[in-house]
Design a protein around this motif. Structure first.
Motif, PDB file in Angstrom:
ATOM      1  N   GLY A  79      34.031  52.134  43.695  1.00 37.81           N
ATOM      2  CA  GLY A  79      34.146  53.075  42.588  1.00 37.81           C
ATOM      3  C   GLY A  79      34.840  52.488  41.378  1.00 37.81           C
ATOM      4  O   GLY A  79      35.373  53.216  40.546  1.00 37.81           O
ATOM      5  N   GLU A  80      34.822  51.162  41.255  1.00 35.18           N
ATOM      6  CA  GLU A  80      35.521  50.488  40.160  1.00 35.18           C
ATOM      7  C   GLU A  80      34.612  50.292  38.955  1.00 35.18           C
ATOM      8  O   GLU A  80      33.417  50.019  39.098  1.00 35.18           O
ATOM      9  CB  GLU A  80      36.050  49.133  40.620  1.00 35.18           C
ATOM     10  CG  GLU A  80      37.109  49.239  41.693  1.00 35.18           C
ATOM     11  CD  GLU A  80      37.624  47.897  42.161  1.00 35.18           C
ATOM     12  OE1 GLU A  80      38.398  47.889  43.128  1.00 35.18           O
ATOM     13  OE2 GLU A  80      37.261  46.855  41.578  1.00 35.18           O
ATOM     14  N   SER A  81      35.191  50.433  37.785  1.00 37.66           N
ATOM     15  CA  SER A  81      34.499  50.139  36.532  1.00 37.66           C
ATOM     16  C   SER A  81      35.395  49.241  35.691  1.00 37.66           C
ATOM     17  O   SER A  81      36.603  49.154  35.917  1.00 37.66           O
ATOM     18  CB  SER A  81      34.177  51.428  35.771  1.00 37.66           C
ATOM     19  OG  SER A  81      35.374  52.107  35.454  1.00 37.66           O
ATOM     20  N   ARG A  82      34.797  48.580  34.703  1.00 38.69           N
ATOM     21  CA  ARG A  82      35.571  47.635  33.886  1.00 38.69           C
ATOM     22  C   ARG A  82      36.606  48.393  33.062  1.00 38.69           C
ATOM     23  O   ARG A  82      36.292  49.343  32.361  1.00 38.69           O
ATOM     24  CB  ARG A  82      34.643  46.837  32.983  1.00 38.69           C
ATOM     25  CG  ARG A  82      35.390  45.771  32.200  1.00 38.69           C
ATOM     26  CD  ARG A  82      34.500  44.781  31.534  1.00 38.69           C
ATOM     27  NE  ARG A  82      33.528  45.451  30.698  1.00 38.69           N
ATOM     28  CZ  ARG A  82      32.426  44.870  30.237  1.00 38.69           C
ATOM     29  NH1 ARG A  82      32.166  43.625  30.528  1.00 38.69           N
ATOM     30  NH2 ARG A  82      31.596  45.536  29.485  1.00 38.69           N
ATOM     31  N   GLN A  83      37.849  47.928  33.147  1.00 43.45           N
ATOM     32  CA  GLN A  83      38.960  48.537  32.425  1.00 43.45           C
ATOM     33  C   GLN A  83      39.415  47.680  31.254  1.00 43.45           C
ATOM     34  O   GLN A  83      39.929  48.200  30.271  1.00 43.45           O
ATOM     35  CB  GLN A  83      40.137  48.774  33.375  1.00 43.45           C
ATOM     36  CG  GLN A  83      39.798  49.650  34.560  1.00 43.45           C
ATOM     37  CD  GLN A  83      39.401  51.060  34.157  1.00 43.45           C
ATOM     38  OE1 GLN A  83      40.092  51.701  33.379  1.00 43.45           O
ATOM     39  NE2 GLN A  83      38.290  51.541  34.681  1.00 43.45           N
ATOM     40  N   SER A  84      39.246  46.351  31.373  1.00 41.55           N
ATOM     41  CA  SER A  84      39.632  45.460  30.276  1.00 41.55           C
ATOM     42  C   SER A  84      38.871  44.149  30.406  1.00 41.55           C
ATOM     43  O   SER A  84      38.323  43.827  31.459  1.00 41.55           O
ATOM     44  CB  SER A  84      41.141  45.202  30.264  1.00 41.55           C
ATOM     45  OG  SER A  84      41.541  44.571  31.454  1.00 41.55           O
ATOM     46  N   ILE A  85      38.843  43.416  29.301  1.00 40.75           N
ATOM     47  CA  ILE A  85      38.103  42.154  29.246  1.00 40.75           C
ATOM     48  C   ILE A  85      38.837  41.218  28.286  1.00 40.75           C
ATOM     49  O   ILE A  85      39.456  41.666  27.315  1.00 40.75           O
ATOM     50  CB  ILE A  85      36.642  42.395  28.791  1.00 40.75           C
ATOM     51  CG1 ILE A  85      35.809  41.130  28.911  1.00 40.75           C
ATOM     52  CG2 ILE A  85      36.582  42.999  27.411  1.00 40.75           C
ATOM     53  CD1 ILE A  85      34.304  41.366  28.728  1.00 40.75           C
ATOM     54  N   GLY A  86      38.795  39.921  28.573  1.00 40.81           N
ATOM     55  CA  GLY A  86      39.433  38.942  27.700  1.00 40.81           C
ATOM     56  C   GLY A  86      38.734  37.602  27.818  1.00 40.81           C
ATOM     57  O   GLY A  86      37.963  37.361  28.751  1.00 40.81           O
ATOM     58  N   THR A  97      40.177  44.927  40.856  1.00 43.59           N
ATOM     59  CA  THR A  97      39.631  43.593  41.079  1.00 43.59           C
ATOM     60  C   THR A  97      39.639  42.835  39.769  1.00 43.59           C
ATOM     61  O   THR A  97      39.282  43.378  38.731  1.00 43.59           O
ATOM     62  CB  THR A  97      38.180  43.665  41.606  1.00 43.59           C
ATOM     63  OG1 THR A  97      38.147  44.486  42.771  1.00 43.59           O
ATOM     64  CG2 THR A  97      37.628  42.289  41.919  1.00 43.59           C
ATOM     65  N   ILE A  98      40.022  41.561  39.811  1.00 47.47           N
ATOM     66  CA  ILE A  98      39.958  40.691  38.641  1.00 47.47           C
ATOM     67  C   ILE A  98      38.843  39.677  38.893  1.00 47.47           C
ATOM     68  O   ILE A  98      38.789  39.056  39.952  1.00 47.47           O
ATOM     69  CB  ILE A  98      41.291  39.959  38.399  1.00 47.47           C
ATOM     70  CG1 ILE A  98      42.404  40.972  38.122  1.00 47.47           C
ATOM     71  CG2 ILE A  98      41.156  38.966  37.233  1.00 47.47           C
ATOM     72  CD1 ILE A  98      43.783  40.357  38.013  1.00 47.47           C
ATOM     73  N   THR A  99      37.951  39.530  37.907  1.00 49.65           N
ATOM     74  CA  THR A  99      36.857  38.565  38.008  1.00 49.65           C
ATOM     75  C   THR A  99      36.934  37.573  36.853  1.00 49.65           C
ATOM     76  O   THR A  99      37.495  37.870  35.799  1.00 49.65           O
ATOM     77  CB  THR A  99      35.478  39.246  37.976  1.00 49.65           C
ATOM     78  OG1 THR A  99      35.281  39.855  36.688  1.00 49.65           O
ATOM     79  CG2 THR A  99      35.340  40.292  39.064  1.00 49.65           C
ATOM     80  N   VAL A 100      36.338  36.403  37.066  1.00 50.42           N
ATOM     81  CA  VAL A 100      36.224  35.386  36.022  1.00 50.42           C
ATOM     82  C   VAL A 100      34.784  34.903  36.012  1.00 50.42           C
ATOM     83  O   VAL A 100      34.210  34.595  37.057  1.00 50.42           O
ATOM     84  CB  VAL A 100      37.172  34.193  36.279  1.00 50.42           C
ATOM     85  CG1 VAL A 100      36.925  33.080  35.279  1.00 50.42           C
ATOM     86  CG2 VAL A 100      38.613  34.640  36.209  1.00 50.42           C
ATOM     87  N   THR A 101      34.201  34.853  34.817  1.00 47.45           N
ATOM     88  CA  THR A 101      32.856  34.323  34.649  1.00 47.45           C
ATOM     89  C   THR A 101      32.937  33.101  33.750  1.00 47.45           C
ATOM     90  O   THR A 101      33.344  33.198  32.596  1.00 47.45           O
ATOM     91  CB  THR A 101      31.915  35.369  34.025  1.00 47.45           C
ATOM     92  OG1 THR A 101      31.961  36.560  34.807  1.00 47.45           O
ATOM     93  CG2 THR A 101      30.494  34.846  33.949  1.00 47.45           C
ATOM     94  N   HIS A 102      32.597  31.942  34.300  1.00 43.63           N
ATOM     95  CA  HIS A 102      32.611  30.711  33.521  1.00 43.63           C
ATOM     96  C   HIS A 102      31.332  30.613  32.706  1.00 43.63           C
ATOM     97  O   HIS A 102      30.298  31.146  33.118  1.00 43.63           O
ATOM     98  CB  HIS A 102      32.761  29.500  34.441  1.00 43.63           C
ATOM     99  CG  HIS A 102      34.057  29.492  35.186  1.00 43.63           C
ATOM    100  ND1 HIS A 102      35.250  29.166  34.588  1.00 43.63           N
ATOM    101  CD2 HIS A 102      34.353  29.811  36.463  1.00 43.63           C
ATOM    102  CE1 HIS A 102      36.221  29.272  35.463  1.00 43.63           C
ATOM    103  NE2 HIS A 102      35.714  29.665  36.616  1.00 43.63           N
ATOM    104  N   PRO A 103      31.362  29.948  31.545  1.00 45.36           N
ATOM    105  CA  PRO A 103      30.171  29.840  30.714  1.00 45.36           C
ATOM    106  C   PRO A 103      28.979  29.297  31.514  1.00 45.36           C
ATOM    107  O   PRO A 103      29.078  28.258  32.157  1.00 45.36           O
ATOM    108  CB  PRO A 103      30.584  28.856  29.607  1.00 45.36           C
ATOM    109  CG  PRO A 103      32.075  28.968  29.551  1.00 45.36           C
ATOM    110  CD  PRO A 103      32.506  29.244  30.963  1.00 45.36           C
TER     111      PRO A 103
END
Length: 104
Positions: free
Chosen positions: A44-51, A71-77
């Motif tokens: 039930g999680e949705s994005r709360q912040s982005i950087g 949950t914290i995710t990282v997306t590399h280029p």
């Protein structure tokens, strides 16, 4: 306010360190759309912040206001989205920016 600023700075530093370590754990990675869908359906999680990280990686925090999971995710280029950290007791804080004395 100085302790809060220190904790916030420490938190961002920890996120960046974790983002660097995630490259060694490709099993925690998948296509961004799949990760977002799984976090929504399973937790039930949705994005709360982005950087944006210094290496142009995208750091996102997903959370559920109902359950408190996060949950914290990282997306590399050009790469997949990787899970960096997860936990419970997420709280949304809307604290004012600390005022620093620039006259000293």
């Amino acid at each position: 306010m100085k302790p809060a600023f220190f904790l916030m700075t420490f938190g961002f530093g920890a996120m960046m360190l974790a983002a660097q370590q995630v490259r060694a754990q490709p099993s925690n990675c998948a296509d961004h759309a799949q990760v977002v869908e799984r976090l929504a359906q399973s937790y039930g999680e949705s994005r709360q912040s982005i950087g944006l990280g210094s290496d142009n990686s995208v750091v996102e925090v997903f959370a559920s206001p109902d359950t408190g999971s996060w949950t914290i995710t990282v997306t590399h280029p050009g790469g997949p989205t990787c899970l960096v950290a997860a936990g419970q007791a997420y709280q949304y804080l809307n604290e004012p920016l600390a005022q620093f004395d620039t006259q000293s």
